[in-house]
Scaffold this motif. Structure first.
Motif, mmCIF file in Angstrom:
data_model
loop_
_atom_site.group_PDB
_atom_site.id
_atom_site.type_symbol
_atom_site.label_atom_id
_atom_site.label_comp_id
_atom_site.label_asym_id
_atom_site.label_seq_id
_atom_site.Cartn_x
_atom_site.Cartn_y
_atom_site.Cartn_z
ATOM 1 N N ARG A 36 34.036 -2.295 25.169
ATOM 2 C CA ARG A 36 35.192 -1.608 25.772
ATOM 3 C C ARG A 36 34.815 -0.242 26.356
ATOM 4 O O ARG A 36 35.656 0.650 26.491
ATOM 5 N N HIS A 37 33.557 -0.078 26.691
ATOM 6 C CA HIS A 37 33.117 1.161 27.334
ATOM 7 C C HIS A 37 33.698 1.233 28.751
ATOM 8 O O HIS A 37 33.891 0.210 29.405
ATOM 9 N N ALA A 38 33.953 2.432 29.201
ATOM 10 C CA ALA A 38 34.421 2.618 30.587
ATOM 11 C C ALA A 38 33.348 2.148 31.561
ATOM 12 O O ALA A 38 32.159 2.181 31.248
ATOM 13 N N ARG A 39 33.766 1.747 32.748
ATOM 14 C CA ARG A 39 32.807 1.291 33.761
ATOM 15 C C ARG A 39 32.084 2.493 34.373
ATOM 16 O O ARG A 39 32.736 3.383 34.930
ATOM 17 N N ILE A 40 30.766 2.486 34.249
ATOM 18 C CA ILE A 40 29.970 3.528 34.913
ATOM 19 C C ILE A 40 28.634 2.936 35.350
ATOM 20 O O ILE A 40 28.182 1.931 34.819
ATOM 21 N N VAL A 41 28.047 3.603 36.329
ATOM 22 C CA VAL A 41 26.637 3.337 36.661
ATOM 23 C C VAL A 41 25.912 4.636 36.373
ATOM 24 O O VAL A 41 26.357 5.709 36.790
ATOM 25 N N THR A 42 24.832 4.552 35.607
ATOM 26 C CA THR A 42 24.160 5.780 35.199
ATOM 27 C C THR A 42 22.640 5.629 35.299
ATOM 28 O O THR A 42 22.108 4.529 35.205
ATOM 29 N N LEU A 43 21.979 6.767 35.513
ATOM 30 C CA LEU A 43 20.512 6.777 35.594
ATOM 31 C C LEU A 43 19.915 6.725 34.193
ATOM 32 O O LEU A 43 20.468 7.296 33.264
ATOM 33 N N LEU A 44 18.785 6.032 34.065
ATOM 34 C CA LEU A 44 18.084 5.974 32.783
ATOM 35 C C LEU A 44 16.705 6.588 32.909
ATOM 36 O O LEU A 44 16.046 6.461 33.943
#
Ligand code: ATP
Length: 152
Positions: free
Chosen positions: A36-44
């Motif tokens: 149920r995490h919010a939708r995001i695109v993130t750098l790793l």
């Protein structure tokens, strides 16, 4: 409700499973992702991806990339990814030394691609660090092993 995790590398799907939690090497430190995490695109960053499923932990190393996170899925795109147990320490040490030597002798190497050498160094150091950390964790968890110690 589990999270469907996929780790896609250049040459393979390195990991695919339903997990209870996944911890990612985010730009600002470890990023724990629950369902149920919010939708995001993130750098790793280059680092460890830790998953837990029914109490069992699995550890992989990624060379950095992107994560697409949603309420029931996490998709990681990373040039390289392998299980921590599969890391060849000697190979990583050779890669570390090669990159380190190139950096030390950079004045003498024409057209040295500094960004490439620096990322090779970071990948090798990450592999060595994660493989050692996972081996230490396994030793502590083994019967008769050292008692758990706080990790940074
Ligand atoms: P090398 O110079 O040793 O090839 P590299 O950092 O250039 O290291 P990558 O381009 O990151 O290698 O990875 C290429 C492939 O080899 C990937 O599939 C990666 O998972 C695998 N790999 C690289 N180094 C190791 C290692 N030390 N142990 C296990 N697999 C590795």
């Amino acid at each position: 409700m589990p999270t469907h995790l996929q780790i896609i590398a250049l040459d393979k799907i390195a990991y695919e499973d339903d997990v209870d939690i996944v911890v990612l090497p985010g730009e600002e430190g470890q990023l724990g992702v629950l369902p149920r995490h919010a939708r995001i695109v993130t750098l790793l960053e280059p680092g460890e991806v830790l998953t837990r499923k029914s109490g069992e932990e699995t550890s992989l190393v990624i060379s950095g990339g992107f994560a697409q996170i949603g309420p029931d899925s996490v998709t990681i795109l990373s040039d390289a990814a392998e299980y921590a147990e599969d890391i060849d320490m000697d190979r990583a040490e050779v890669a570390r030394r090669r990159a380190q030597e190139r950096l030390t002798n950079r004045q003498a190497i024409p057209d040295l691609d500094m960004a490439r050498v620096e990322s090779a160094l970071l990948r090798s150091l990450t592999r060595l660090r994660v493989a050692e950390r996972v081996a230490a964790r396994r030793r502590r968890q083994a019967p008769g092993g050292q008692p758990p110690r706080q990790e940074n």
